[in-house]
Design an enzyme around this catalytic site. Sequence first.
Site, mmCIF file in Angstrom:
data_model
loop_
_atom_site.group_PDB
_atom_site.id
_atom_site.type_symbol
_atom_site.label_atom_id
_atom_site.label_comp_id
_atom_site.label_asym_id
_atom_site.label_seq_id
_atom_site.Cartn_x
_atom_site.Cartn_y
_atom_site.Cartn_z
ATOM 1 N N CYS A 208 9.615 -1.054 -28.259
ATOM 2 C CA CYS A 208 9.068 -1.005 -26.897
ATOM 3 C C CYS A 208 10.125 -1.246 -25.830
ATOM 4 C CB CYS A 208 7.909 -1.981 -26.738
ATOM 5 S SG CYS A 208 8.403 -3.697 -26.909
ATOM 6 N N ASP B 46 16.308 -6.876 -25.056
ATOM 7 C CA ASP B 46 16.835 -8.208 -25.362
ATOM 8 C C ASP B 46 17.651 -8.213 -26.639
ATOM 9 O OD1 ASP B 46 16.149 -9.984 -23.282
ATOM 10 O OD2 ASP B 46 14.039 -9.714 -23.818
ATOM 11 N N HIS C 169 0.823 -1.208 0.000
ATOM 12 C CA HIS C 169 0.000 0.000 0.000
ATOM 13 C C HIS C 169 0.858 1.259 0.000
ATOM 14 C CE1 HIS C 169 -3.760 -2.194 1.544
ATOM 15 N NE2 HIS C 169 -3.691 -2.143 0.238
ATOM 16 N N GLU D 60 13.404 -9.405 -30.999
ATOM 17 C CA GLU D 60 14.364 -9.183 -29.906
ATOM 18 C C GLU D 60 15.488 -10.208 -29.896
ATOM 19 O OE1 GLU D 60 12.232 -9.177 -26.189
ATOM 20 O OE2 GLU D 60 10.953 -10.833 -26.768
HETATM 21 C C1 PEP Z 1 12.700 -5.831 -24.539
HETATM 22 O O1 PEP Z 1 13.303 -6.897 -24.512
HETATM 23 O O2 PEP Z 1 13.163 -4.787 -25.023
HETATM 24 C C2 PEP Z 1 11.334 -5.728 -23.984
HETATM 25 C C3 PEP Z 1 10.591 -4.679 -24.194
HETATM 26 O O3 PEP Z 1 10.881 -6.739 -23.235
HETATM 27 P P1 PEP Z 1 11.373 -7.096 -21.753
HETATM 28 O O4 PEP Z 1 12.206 -5.942 -21.259
HETATM 29 O O5 PEP Z 1 10.152 -7.327 -20.953
HETATM 30 O O6 PEP Z 1 12.174 -8.340 -21.984
HETATM 31 MG MG MG Z 2 12.300 -8.717 -24.099
#
Ligand code: PEP
Ligand code: MG
Length: 583
Positions: free
Chosen positions: A514, A467, A198, A443
């Site tokens: 991402c 990755d 919390h 990745e």
């Molecule tokens: C990544 O590998 O860049 C990714 C977005 O996934 P994670 O960091 O969850 O492995």
């Molecule tokens: Mg990843």
Amino acid sequence: MASFTLHGIPVSRGIAIGRAHLLAPAALDVKHYLIPQEQVEAEVLRLQKAIATVHKELQTIWNELPKDSPAELGAFIDVHALILSDPMIAEVPLDIIRTRYYNAEWALVTQIDELSAQFDEIEDAYLRERKSDIQQVGERVLKVLTGSAISLPSHDGDDENAGRMIVVAHDISPADMLQFKDRAFGGFVTDLGGQNSHTAIVARSLDIPAAVGMSNASALIEQDDMIIIDGDAGVVIVDPPPNVLEQYRDLQQRLMRERKKLGKLKKTPAVTKDGTDITLLANIELPDDCSGALDLGAMGVGLFRSEFLFMGRAGFVNKLPSEDEQFESYRKAVVAMKGRPVTIRTLDIGADKPLDSAEQTALNPALGLRAIRFCLAEPQMFLQQLRAILRASAYGPVKLLIPMLAHAFEIDQSLAMIEQAKAQLREQNKKFDPLVPVGAMIEIPAAALTLPMFVKRMDFLSVGTNDLIQYTLAIDRADHEVAHLYNPLHPAVLYLLASTISIGAKAGVPVSVCGEMAGDTRMTRLLLGMGLREFSMHPTQILPVKQEILNADLGAIAAQTKKILRTMEPAAIVQAVEQLREL
Ligand code: PEP
Ligand code: MG
């Protein structure tokens, strides 16, 4: 006293600098004595009165909740009131006084210890953390019994320390936290707590820097010690040397000024100087992250790391969240995003995200049975997750993202399983969007190097640079010994990234990034120059990245980026990327 640094869990961003205000240590350490038989009823009454007093206190706090308090606070106080009324707290300790002649404090603590032990057995991490609610309620009653209320330092509004008090405690209850709300204080440090505690939830919603899970901070830090909380890193520096203090003061001032300025960009569309629209999306870990993401102007969720729903549940597949539980979480995120797309990534478990931290992992977990490899090895679990995600698509736009793909057969098997999950839902008459787009995380270098195989089969791609860097440079992203080799600007990484973006664009398959690179403002222009038009990042990075975009002129950037991509000299790349920001 010499300066020292403590490491915990970062739960709320920002920097706080101030003097420590230690809350009384856990009050559960109480006097133990036996009550003469003739005084037993008086002792029972003493405990009953203390419980009634706490009821009133909670009621008063509830009634006086400021209008702008986060919704969670009222709910947390309700939970405490409910716990207080439960016979386990309101009656059992009275029986202990009557039957064992324990003094009221001892009786109460005995029962709380018993309940806490039962909570320790619970496998669900969220519920297990609720043990602290019972302890906090118990402490509140004990404070009334012993007459030791929470002590707040007195100051008036003009005090130069206003806003600079840092609360250090073993744990803080939400109700106690409220007492600090109206007072100037800069942050929290607690020994206990995790992402779901919390303290963490409230600190995030109050937007106050906090570090939790600091183990024995409350024992090591002394009253009035000078403290810096670096909420982004989960680090607390105690008694910093003057130069460190100065650096953090400057950083804090700069962050505050920037934040103020950036706050004005929330509703501004992310368009480059030459009029190109850029999509800025949020990376989330739990559905509750959506409201904050929306507030910061996210146009959707580009990465919902679903594994956070699965982690910390000791045991194996049969202990994982049920289809309905998952569905509820995905649906919650979809509804919260109000018609904006939500990209849900299927389970990416393994390596630095083990299902159960106690579990034995493979010799080389990053190269082991991770993510889609794990899912294809556990088809029932995978199907269950796919059904849950598909069902959420009946409530708003959902995209399905598969992590760690490298082989054509993995793509084909994943797509076949998605079709199988759809067939199962049709049989059960459950609603879903039959056209849910399916995408691949790029990745693994092998995937980036064989992109035509992906664009042929997939609706969209999302580059996981975290990755991609790890596997391209053969460095474990979680190993601090090789952290200095983790270099997003290595020419090999840039080559894979740029070719993925351009092959995707040529094939008409949307590509987003991402990984952390997408939220790093030093990389924004370079990614724009490579042709990237969709970025997904931690929500707090959306406004800083947007600012970079608003000032970017794609024409000039694209020409300079081409040059960078032909360079193989690291120093020249670094310099050219810095120059991009001056264009
Ligand atoms: C990544 O590998 O860049 C990714 C977005 O996934 P994670 O960091 O969850 O492995
Ligand atoms: Mg990843």
